[in-house]
Design a protein around this motif. Structure first.
Motif, PDB file in Angstrom:
ATOM      1  N   GLN A  10      81.424  60.289   2.740  1.00 33.09           N
ATOM      2  CA  GLN A  10      81.042  59.545   3.873  1.00 33.09           C
ATOM      3  C   GLN A  10      81.273  60.375   5.008  1.00 33.09           C
ATOM      4  OE1 GLN A  10      83.261  56.038   3.828  1.00 33.09           O
ATOM      5  NE2 GLN A  10      82.390  55.124   1.848  1.00 33.09           N
ATOM      6  N   ILE A  11      82.294  61.265   5.213  1.00 31.71           N
ATOM      7  CA  ILE A  11      82.694  61.873   6.428  1.00 31.71           C
ATOM      8  C   ILE A  11      81.563  63.042   6.210  1.00 31.71           C
ATOM      9  CG2 ILE A  11      84.152  63.674   7.082  1.00 31.71           C
ATOM     10  CD1 ILE A  11      86.424  62.037   6.329  1.00 31.71           C
ATOM     11  N   ALA A  12      81.031  63.744   5.216  1.00 33.46           N
ATOM     12  CA  ALA A  12      80.064  64.844   5.202  1.00 33.46           C
ATOM     13  C   ALA A  12      78.714  64.020   5.739  1.00 33.46           C
ATOM     14  CB  ALA A  12      79.866  65.343   3.794  1.00 33.46           C
ATOM     15  N   ALA A  13      78.341  62.811   5.171  1.00 27.78           N
ATOM     16  CA  ALA A  13      77.100  62.501   5.780  1.00 27.78           C
ATOM     17  C   ALA A  13      77.386  61.934   7.191  1.00 27.78           C
ATOM     18  CB  ALA A  13      76.827  60.963   5.107  1.00 27.78           C
ATOM     19  N   LEU A  14      78.420  61.705   7.877  1.00 29.88           N
ATOM     20  CA  LEU A  14      78.545  61.456   9.284  1.00 29.88           C
ATOM     21  C   LEU A  14      78.304  62.573   9.909  1.00 29.88           C
ATOM     22  CD1 LEU A  14      81.533  58.782   9.083  1.00 29.88           C
ATOM     23  CD2 LEU A  14      79.053  58.301   9.851  1.00 29.88           C
ATOM     24  N   LEU A  15      78.972  63.847   9.418  1.00 31.38           N
ATOM     25  CA  LEU A  15      78.919  64.946  10.252  1.00 31.38           C
ATOM     26  C   LEU A  15      77.573  65.572  10.201  1.00 31.38           C
ATOM     27  CD1 LEU A  15      82.322  66.750   8.897  1.00 31.38           C
ATOM     28  CD2 LEU A  15      81.642  65.815  11.355  1.00 31.38           C
ATOM     29  N   GLU A  16      76.820  65.340   9.036  1.00 28.79           N
ATOM     30  CA  GLU A  16      75.390  65.792   9.025  1.00 28.79           C
ATOM     31  C   GLU A  16      74.432  65.101   9.981  1.00 28.79           C
ATOM     32  OE1 GLU A  16      74.116  65.367   4.867  1.00 28.79           O
ATOM     33  OE2 GLU A  16      75.508  66.917   4.191  1.00 28.79           O
ATOM     34  N   GLY A  17      74.908  63.787   9.920  1.00 30.23           N
ATOM     35  CA  GLY A  17      73.956  62.998  11.088  1.00 30.23           C
ATOM     36  C   GLY A  17      74.312  63.479  12.548  1.00 30.23           C
ATOM     37  N   ILE A  18      75.434  63.758  12.795  1.00 35.08           N
ATOM     38  CA  ILE A  18      75.740  64.269  14.212  1.00 35.08           C
ATOM     39  C   ILE A  18      74.987  65.674  14.350  1.00 35.08           C
ATOM     40  CG2 ILE A  18      77.619  65.429  15.762  1.00 35.08           C
ATOM     41  CD1 ILE A  18      79.397  62.992  14.347  1.00 35.08           C
ATOM     42  N   LEU A 131      90.011  63.580  17.918  1.00 36.77           N
ATOM     43  CA  LEU A 131      88.799  64.068  17.226  1.00 36.77           C
ATOM     44  C   LEU A 131      88.753  65.600  17.489  1.00 36.77           C
ATOM     45  CD1 LEU A 131      85.878  63.708  15.686  1.00 36.77           C
ATOM     46  CD2 LEU A 131      84.871  63.352  18.090  1.00 36.77           C
ATOM     47  N   HIS A 132      88.856  65.815  18.421  1.00 34.04           N
ATOM     48  CA  HIS A 132      88.827  67.585  18.857  1.00 34.04           C
ATOM     49  C   HIS A 132      89.968  68.104  18.002  1.00 34.04           C
ATOM     50  CE1 HIS A 132      89.934  71.468  20.989  1.00 34.04           C
ATOM     51  NE2 HIS A 132      88.816  71.338  21.254  1.00 34.04           N
ATOM     52  N   HIS A 133      91.099  67.437  18.110  1.00 34.98           N
ATOM     53  CA  HIS A 133      92.255  67.978  17.388  1.00 34.98           C
ATOM     54  C   HIS A 133      92.047  68.013  15.821  1.00 34.98           C
ATOM     55  CE1 HIS A 133      96.175  68.951  15.790  1.00 34.98           C
ATOM     56  NE2 HIS A 133      96.323  67.808  15.061  1.00 34.98           N
ATOM     57  N   LEU A 134      91.253  66.942  15.189  1.00 33.02           N
ATOM     58  CA  LEU A 134      91.029  66.749  13.768  1.00 33.02           C
ATOM     59  C   LEU A 134      89.864  68.021  13.501  1.00 33.02           C
ATOM     60  CD1 LEU A 134      91.325  63.009  13.229  1.00 33.02           C
ATOM     61  CD2 LEU A 134      92.920  64.983  12.443  1.00 33.02           C
ATOM     62  N   LEU A 135      88.834  67.918  14.127  1.00 33.38           N
ATOM     63  CA  LEU A 135      87.863  68.948  13.987  1.00 33.38           C
ATOM     64  C   LEU A 135      88.178  70.234  13.950  1.00 33.38           C
ATOM     65  CD1 LEU A 135      84.695  67.095  15.520  1.00 33.38           C
ATOM     66  CD2 LEU A 135      85.212  67.335  13.275  1.00 33.38           C
ATOM     67  N   THR A 136      89.225  70.649  14.773  1.00 27.18           N
ATOM     68  CA  THR A 136      89.808  71.921  15.048  1.00 27.18           C
ATOM     69  C   THR A 136      90.351  72.435  13.680  1.00 27.18           C
ATOM     70  OG1 THR A 136      89.903  71.807  17.514  1.00 27.18           O
ATOM     71  CG2 THR A 136      91.345  73.419  16.393  1.00 27.18           C
ATOM     72  N   ARG A 137      91.188  71.434  13.145  1.00 28.37           N
ATOM     73  CA  ARG A 137      92.063  71.654  12.101  1.00 28.37           C
ATOM     74  C   ARG A 137      91.228  71.888  10.966  1.00 28.37           C
ATOM     75  NH1 ARG A 137      96.335  67.485  10.664  1.00 28.37           N
ATOM     76  NH2 ARG A 137      96.510  68.650   8.885  1.00 28.37           N
ATOM     77  N   LEU A 138      90.160  70.812  10.737  1.00 26.93           N
ATOM     78  CA  LEU A 138      89.125  71.263   9.599  1.00 26.93           C
ATOM     79  C   LEU A 138      88.194  72.682   9.774  1.00 26.93           C
ATOM     80  CD1 LEU A 138      87.509  67.516   9.260  1.00 26.93           C
ATOM     81  CD2 LEU A 138      89.335  68.636   7.611  1.00 26.93           C
ATOM     82  N   ALA A 139      88.088  73.023  10.992  1.00 29.08           N
ATOM     83  CA  ALA A 139      87.303  74.082  10.973  1.00 29.08           C
ATOM     84  C   ALA A 139      87.921  75.490  10.918  1.00 29.08           C
ATOM     85  CB  ALA A 139      86.737  74.387  12.447  1.00 29.08           C
ATOM     86  N   GLN A 140      89.419  75.560  10.906  1.00 29.33           N
ATOM     87  CA  GLN A 140      89.980  76.573  10.557  1.00 29.33           C
ATOM     88  C   GLN A 140      89.911  77.137   9.205  1.00 29.33           C
ATOM     89  OE1 GLN A 140      94.086  74.983  11.327  1.00 29.33           O
ATOM     90  NE2 GLN A 140      93.973  75.431  13.412  1.00 29.33           N
ATOM     91  N   ASP A 141      89.796  78.351   9.015  1.00 29.78           N
ATOM     92  CA  ASP A 141      89.630  79.111   7.713  1.00 29.78           C
ATOM     93  C   ASP A 141      90.771  79.212   6.954  1.00 29.78           C
ATOM     94  OD1 ASP A 141      86.985  79.513   8.419  1.00 29.78           O
ATOM     95  OD2 ASP A 141      87.375  81.637   9.083  1.00 29.78           O
TER      96      ASP A 141
END
Length: 141
Positions: A10-18, A131-141
């Motif tokens: 569901q998260i993947a689908a939401l991100l794809e929509g954005i 949201l910014h905090h969570l996306l930053t965590r997810l984007a970290q390598d």
């Protein structure tokens, strides 16, 4: 399917929509004249803050050199990038943004930012921060 797998899907689908919204906003802002791949190449040149060899562009974009050449060909035809010989290596070609390329890149960035501002305006400042905090965590390598 486990609950965590379902949530991830569901998260993947939401991100794809954005992401689709962002791309649509870009096309609305500058027309269909610049593809997503071309935007990435323009952005890469801008971030490098110097002319890059075609091979460097390909490496940074994660594409084969022939694909980078095709993208550069199209952008050069549109007057958004320019090629010049590499003074350090006669066999190599350097690619740089033209003033028109910088202008298009600025327009795309402004359009994308404005679309995102409109989207996140639905959230409270605290939600935006989370949201910014969570996306930053997810984007970290």
């Amino acid at each position: 399917m486990h609950a965590s797998e379902d949530t991830a899907e569901q998260i993947a689908a939401l991100l794809e929509g954005i992401v689709r919204r962002q791309r649509r906003a870009t096309k609305d802002g500058v027309g269909a004249s610049v593809t997503h791949g071309q935007f990435r190449l323009l952005r890469t040149l801008d971030q490098a803050d110097r002319a890059l060899r075609l091979s460097e562009l390909a490496t940074q974009l994660g594409i084969v050199p022939r694909s980078a050449t095709s993208v550069v060909d199209d952008l050069e035809s549109a007057g958004l990038v320019a090629r010049r010989p590499d003074p350090g290596d006669r066999r190599a070609t350097l690619v740089t943004l033209t003033p028109a390329g910088t202008e298009v890149l600025t327009t795309i960035r402004r359009t994308r930012r404005d679309a995102m501002v409109t989207l996140v305006a639905r959230l409270t400042p605290e939600e935006q921060s989370t949201l910014h905090h969570l996306l930053t965590r997810l984007a970290q390598d």
